[in-house]
Design an enzyme around this catalytic site. Structure first.
Site, short mmCIF file in Angstrom:
data_model
loop_
_atom_site.label_atom_id
_atom_site.label_comp_id
_atom_site.label_asym_id
_atom_site.label_seq_id
_atom_site.Cartn_x
_atom_site.Cartn_y
_atom_site.Cartn_z
N ASP A 89 0.86 -1.19 0.00
CA ASP A 89 0.00 0.00 0.00
C ASP A 89 0.90 1.23 0.00
O ASP A 89 1.51 1.56 1.02
CB ASP A 89 -0.91 0.02 1.23
CG ASP A 89 -2.01 -1.04 1.18
OD1 ASP A 89 -1.92 -1.96 0.33
OD2 ASP A 89 -2.95 -0.97 1.99
N LYS A 146 -6.77 3.27 -3.03
CA LYS A 146 -7.17 3.21 -1.62
C LYS A 146 -7.44 4.61 -1.12
O LYS A 146 -6.72 5.55 -1.45
CB LYS A 146 -6.04 2.54 -0.82
CG LYS A 146 -6.24 2.49 0.69
CD LYS A 146 -5.07 1.77 1.35
CE LYS A 146 -5.08 1.90 2.87
NZ LYS A 146 -3.94 1.23 3.50
N LYS A 160 -10.00 0.06 -2.33
CA LYS A 160 -9.89 -0.28 -0.91
C LYS A 160 -10.30 0.93 -0.09
O LYS A 160 -9.80 2.03 -0.30
CB LYS A 160 -8.45 -0.69 -0.55
CG LYS A 160 -8.25 -0.94 0.95
CD LYS A 160 -6.84 -1.43 1.27
CE LYS A 160 -6.61 -1.50 2.77
NZ LYS A 160 -5.26 -2.00 3.12
#
Length: 218
Positions: free
Chosen positions: A92, A155, A184
């Site tokens: 991430d 995300k 996400k």
């Protein structure tokens, strides 16, 4: 949605700076018990988590350029490659928010692309755009840059800024990247209702430290 199905959509997260080894062990045991998609942890614990989870379906996810996104591309890429070599299968990464807001879109795209190319398919790359710092136009631009750069997910948030995920942002991001990328949602998701709201808006993955409460509908 049943517990097992929901658990497979959750990254069981512990990113606090004071997180210790015993807490990482506990996190991994919980992930194994509940069948979460991954544990999301700081880079220093990647190999420990990998050893604890080896042979299971639970992935090791870590963060890069976290939480500001202001490190150089070379630094982010080094972090990512090192993490993958130590057992991470999901990364991430935080975009350079300041450069995005300065209109330096080429840099932002290249920042992501360089990391994706260096990893060379060895891990999923989720791009954190930090929605609370962007207007809607910037959110869409960030998502499209991530898509062009070859990322796998966008995300919403680090969880370390002013606010986290909203269903409106998730829907906006989903519209910008679907069907090529997934979304996400992360930051401030603490209840089953919060999680379902994000999933209904288009999220395929949830990042949460309250994962067990979410699963148990507390």
């Amino acid at each position: 949605m049943d517990k097992k199905e929901l658990a497979k959509m959750i990254d069981h997260t512990l990113l606090k700076p004071e997180a210790n080894y015993e807490q990482i062990v506990k996190l991994c045991k919980e992930a194994l018990e509940y069948g979460f998609a991954s544990v999301c942890i700081n880079p220093c614990y990647v190999n420990a988590a990998y050893q604890l989870l080896k042979g299971s379906d639970v992935k090791v996810c870590t963060v890069v350029g976290f939480p500001l996104g202001a490190a150089t591309s070379e630094t982010k890429t080094f972090e990512a490659v090192q993490a993958v070599n130590r057992g991470a299968s999901e990364i991430d990464m935080v975009i350079n928010v300041g450069y995005l807001k300065s209109g330096n879109h080429d840099y932002v795209e290249e920042d992501i692309k360089t990391l994706v190319n260096k990893i060379n398919g060895r891990a999923l790359v989720k791009v954190i755009i930090e929605t609370c710092l962007l207007n809607d136009e910037e959110k869409i631009i960030a998502c499209k840059l991530a898509k062009k750069a070859g990322a796998h997910f966008v995300k919403t948030s680090t969880g370390f800024n002013m606010s986290g995920a909203t269903s409106e942002d998730v829907a906006l991001m989903y519209d910008a990247v679907s069907p090529n990328l997934k979304v996400k949602a992360s930051g401030g998701i603490r209840t089953y209702e919060d999680a379902i709201k994000m999933i209904n808006a288009g999220a395929s993955r949830i990042g949460a430290s309250s994962s067990i409460k979410i699963i148990n509908k507390k």
